[in-house]
Design a protein around this motif. Structure first.
Motif, mmCIF file in Angstrom:
data_model
loop_
_atom_site.group_PDB
_atom_site.id
_atom_site.type_symbol
_atom_site.label_atom_id
_atom_site.label_comp_id
_atom_site.label_asym_id
_atom_site.label_seq_id
_atom_site.Cartn_x
_atom_site.Cartn_y
_atom_site.Cartn_z
ATOM 1 N N GLU A 199 39.412 31.507 -3.790
ATOM 2 C CA GLU A 199 39.748 31.517 -5.204
ATOM 3 C C GLU A 199 38.723 30.678 -5.957
ATOM 4 O OE1 GLU A 199 43.677 30.028 -5.614
ATOM 5 O OE2 GLU A 199 44.645 31.769 -4.693
ATOM 6 N N LEU A 200 38.270 31.186 -7.099
ATOM 7 C CA LEU A 200 37.303 30.449 -7.896
ATOM 8 C C LEU A 200 37.899 29.113 -8.335
ATOM 9 C CD1 LEU A 200 35.770 33.276 -10.153
ATOM 10 C CD2 LEU A 200 34.709 32.146 -8.188
ATOM 11 N N GLY A 201 37.088 28.074 -8.219
ATOM 12 C CA GLY A 201 37.527 26.743 -8.622
ATOM 13 C C GLY A 201 38.286 25.976 -7.558
ATOM 14 N N ALA A 202 38.662 26.645 -6.476
ATOM 15 C CA ALA A 202 39.436 25.993 -5.405
ATOM 16 C C ALA A 202 38.494 25.417 -4.351
ATOM 17 C CB ALA A 202 40.398 26.988 -4.761
ATOM 18 N N PRO A 203 38.902 24.372 -3.624
ATOM 19 C CA PRO A 203 38.073 23.842 -2.533
ATOM 20 C C PRO A 203 38.170 24.738 -1.294
ATOM 21 C CG PRO A 203 40.109 22.606 -2.684
ATOM 22 C CD PRO A 203 40.120 23.573 -3.835
ATOM 23 N N LEU A 204 37.213 24.579 -0.376
ATOM 24 C CA LEU A 204 37.178 25.382 0.855
ATOM 25 C C LEU A 204 36.550 24.553 1.961
ATOM 26 C CD1 LEU A 204 37.545 28.179 2.279
ATOM 27 C CD2 LEU A 204 35.181 28.669 1.597
ATOM 28 N N SER A 205 37.081 24.722 3.178
ATOM 29 C CA SER A 205 36.507 24.072 4.348
ATOM 30 C C SER A 205 36.183 25.146 5.380
ATOM 31 C CB SER A 205 37.488 23.047 4.932
ATOM 32 O OG SER A 205 36.931 22.438 6.071
ATOM 33 N N LEU A 206 34.892 25.317 5.698
ATOM 34 C CA LEU A 206 34.449 26.275 6.720
ATOM 35 C C LEU A 206 34.149 25.505 8.001
ATOM 36 C CD1 LEU A 206 31.954 28.485 4.646
ATOM 37 C CD2 LEU A 206 34.239 29.119 5.417
ATOM 38 N N LYS A 207 34.818 25.885 9.095
ATOM 39 C CA LYS A 207 34.633 25.184 10.362
ATOM 40 C C LYS A 207 33.898 26.068 11.363
ATOM 41 C CE LYS A 207 38.646 22.126 9.941
ATOM 42 N NZ LYS A 207 39.904 21.663 10.568
ATOM 43 N N PHE A 239 28.493 20.645 -1.632
ATOM 44 C CA PHE A 239 28.490 20.919 -0.194
ATOM 45 C C PHE A 239 28.353 19.630 0.600
ATOM 46 C CE2 PHE A 239 26.403 25.333 -1.063
ATOM 47 C CZ PHE A 239 27.611 25.780 -1.578
ATOM 48 N N HIS A 240 29.251 19.462 1.608
ATOM 49 C CA HIS A 240 29.189 18.299 2.496
ATOM 50 C C HIS A 240 29.506 18.751 3.924
ATOM 51 C CE1 HIS A 240 29.184 15.612 -1.012
ATOM 52 N NE2 HIS A 240 30.114 16.410 -1.504
ATOM 53 N N GLU A 241 28.734 18.242 4.908
ATOM 54 C CA GLU A 241 28.977 18.554 6.321
ATOM 55 C C GLU A 241 29.582 17.349 7.033
ATOM 56 O OE1 GLU A 241 26.018 21.816 8.254
ATOM 57 O OE2 GLU A 241 25.153 19.852 7.875
ATOM 58 N N LYS A 242 30.455 17.647 7.991
ATOM 59 C CA LYS A 242 31.025 16.603 8.839
ATOM 60 C C LYS A 242 31.111 17.134 10.263
ATOM 61 C CE LYS A 242 34.785 13.236 9.082
ATOM 62 N NZ LYS A 242 36.055 12.778 8.473
ATOM 63 N N THR A 243 30.543 16.409 11.232
ATOM 64 C CA THR A 243 30.443 16.893 12.618
ATOM 65 C C THR A 243 31.138 15.915 13.569
ATOM 66 O OG1 THR A 243 28.328 17.952 12.141
ATOM 67 C CG2 THR A 243 28.856 17.559 14.459
ATOM 68 N N HIS A 244 31.812 16.475 14.575
ATOM 69 C CA HIS A 244 32.316 15.658 15.681
ATOM 70 C C HIS A 244 32.205 16.445 16.976
ATOM 71 C CE1 HIS A 244 35.993 18.043 15.112
ATOM 72 N NE2 HIS A 244 36.332 17.663 16.329
ATOM 73 N N SER A 245 32.155 15.738 18.093
ATOM 74 C CA SER A 245 32.008 16.367 19.411
ATOM 75 C C SER A 245 33.136 15.917 20.319
ATOM 76 C CB SER A 245 30.663 16.009 20.031
ATOM 77 O OG SER A 245 30.550 14.602 20.169
ATOM 78 N N PHE A 246 33.373 16.713 21.370
ATOM 79 C CA PHE A 246 34.432 16.369 22.335
ATOM 80 C C PHE A 246 34.195 17.145 23.625
ATOM 81 C CE2 PHE A 246 35.860 19.941 19.817
ATOM 82 C CZ PHE A 246 36.442 20.805 20.741
ATOM 83 N N GLU A 247 34.837 16.686 24.716
ATOM 84 C CA GLU A 247 34.765 17.373 26.002
ATOM 85 C C GLU A 247 36.104 18.036 26.303
ATOM 86 O OE1 GLU A 247 33.366 15.173 29.322
ATOM 87 O OE2 GLU A 247 31.443 14.644 28.392
ATOM 88 N N GLY A 248 36.030 19.253 26.887
ATOM 89 C CA GLY A 248 37.227 19.969 27.289
ATOM 90 C C GLY A 248 37.728 19.483 28.629
#
Length: 502
Positions: A199-207, A239-248
């Motif tokens: 939606e226009l004007g709304a925030p969004l998070s793409l993972k 635009f802002h990026e945020k990264t994290h890592s983990f082990e399965g």
């Protein structure tokens, strides 16, 4: 989890060999029987066999252990059958834990299949070859394992049952003592060419999440590009990026990067958003685009549909309320107009057997007047029912017990008159015992309870009578009925006729 078309056996937890085990399909609640000719799925003691599996076998199963003291214990198990996909030799979920890392890789589950024979070993879906691999009966041994030996090892073996040969495959991850091992990067989400509604004007998070190797990787990057330009080089504050890592659980190494967009603008609908996953072996990409959510326009036809639905719901609600309020009158009117009287070929003689407290004095009372005069006048003379009344249809001097028992068995209903005399009576009449036995134990005859006097909380009544009252209530005789006791249109008589048979 299992592959389609292969043999599969699942086990109920081991207990004493003397206990009995029953298998159920939880989705249908049906018992799974022992093996029959042509059956693909069958139970054998604590084992449940699929020979072979098919997609329809996916579901939930329960094994129930029966102990000698009549106690039981159940265990639920889920079976997921995966279809074969070209280029994929095992689904990611069909894996078994890592071996020791010292070079020995044991074939998982092979001990469940008697006299099974390994046909071929694979590493990462390719046939395993070379002098460094020693193949035992149920395992392979890797001589001097190195980092490049890390990966997924699949053993494919055959199992023979009554002359029929079935294939089984099982995969386990092997991780050597090396510090880390890269794998070809694989993006788990998003899928390439996905379209995301916004939606226009709304925030969004793409993972974006990707698997990059085994153990922590020295080079592992997951990032976002917008129209092939890395986000970190864009001069866009939205635009802002945020990264994290983990082990399965199998030491698989993952990275996840979220691209946060504070406000969606029109130019974003024309852009390509690309997730890029890179390690020392390779790189891969997945691109998604944005589109506006479909607007729900409420036109005149939709308004009319909504109004019509509301009117229908209100009409249904009013109809239910009216039916509940006038149910007895509606049913009686229906019987009177359509006369849906069934042919009485049920072997019964009487429509109702009447049970009332016997008066052991010579004084006349209202209850006996009601039983001998009013009830026959209304139910028999006016509406054609046939009653069985002790003292009128069963005469003293006969074999009373036998006659009462037969009369009750030949009656479609039991009418019991509740009075304070009935409560205070220490010894209940024989016909009352027989009637309650037929109603509660044999479930053979329906009961109509007529509360001729105000009883109160019913605590002093027999437990069996209290149970019937709790289930269906009573028809109450009010004082105003005494003024005109033979008025067939009173609420009392309508209720009695409502409960009488057709």
């Amino acid at each position: 989890d299992a592959m389609e078309g292969e043999a599969l056996v699942i086990k109920c937890p081991r207990w004493s060999s003397s206990v009995k085990v029953t298998w159920y399909h939880m989705d249908t609640n049906k018992i799974i029987p022992a093996e029959e000719e042509g059956s693909q799925i069958f139970s054998l003691e604590r084992f449940l066999w699929f020979l072979p599996t098919s997609r329809e076998h996916s579901g939930n199963y329960t094994c129930v252990i029966h102990f000698s003291n009549n106690r039981t214990r159940s265990f639920n198990m889920s079976v997921q059958v995966h279809p074969y996909k070209q280029g994929v030799c095992f689904p990611s979920r069909i894996r078994y834990p890592n071996d020791t890392g010292r070079g020995k890789v044991v074939c998982p589950t092979i001990d469940n299949y008697k006299n099974a024979t390994i046909i071929q070993w694979y590493k990462d879906c390719r046939p395993l070859q070379g002098q460094r691999y020693f193949k035992g009966e149920k395992y392979i041994f890797i001589n001097n394992p190195r980092k490049e030996d890390d990966g997924y090892y699949t053993c494919r073996f055959s199992y023979t049952h009554k002359g029929n040969v079935f294939n089984v495959s099982a995969t386990r991850i092997f991780i050597s003592k090396a510090k880390h091992s890269p794998l070809p990067p694989r993006i788990l989400f998003p899928k390439d060419k996905d379209v995301i509604e916004v939606e226009l004007g709304a925030p969004l998070s793409l993972k974006c999440q990707a698997r990059l190797g085994i153990k922590k990787q020295p080079m592992a990057v997951v990032t976002w590009d917008v129209d092939n330009i890395p986000v970190k080089y864009l001069r866009v504050s939205r635009f802002h990026e945020k990264t994290h890592s983990f082990e399965g659980r199998e030491q698989d190494y993952y990275k996840e990067t979220a691209l946060h967009i504070t406000e969606i603008k029109k130019e974003d609908l024309q852009a390509n958003f690309t997730c890029v996953a890179v390690n020392e072996m390779h790189n891969t990409r997945a691109t998604v685009t944005l589109q506006l959510k479909a607007q729900c326009e409420v036109g005149l036809p939709n308004v009319l549909l909504i109004i019509g639905s509301l009117v229908l719901l209100v009409a249904i609600a009013v109809s239910i309320i009216l039916y509940q309020s006038f149910r007895v009158d509606i049913v009686l009117l229906y019987r009177e107009i359509f006369q849906p009287y069934s042919i009485k070929d049920d072997g019964k003689i009487y429509d109702a057997y009447v049970i009332y407290p016997k008066n052991h004095t010579n004084e006349a009372n209202f209850v006996e007047y009601f039983v001998y005069q009013i009830m026959p006048d209304i139910l028999e003379n006016k509406y054609g029912y046939k009653l069985c009344i002790y003292g009128r249809d069963i005469h003293p001097g006969e074999d009373t017990a036998s006659a009462i028992e037969k009369s009750i068995q030949k009656s479609r209903r039991l009418i019991i008159l509740l009075t304070r005399q009935l409560i205070n009576c220490k010894e209940h009449a024989y016909d009352q015992h027989i009637a309650l036995y037929n109603a509660l134990i044999l479930n053979d005859t329906k009961v109509i309870l007529l509360e001729m006097e105000t009883i109160g909380t019913y605590e002093k009544l027999q437990e069996s009578l209290r149970f019937i009252i709790k289930q269906q209530g009573t028809v109450k005789w009010k004082e105003q009925h005494t003024v005109h006791p033979q008025s067939s249109n009173s609420k009392f008589w309508k209720q009695v006729r409502y409960h009488m048979p057709l």
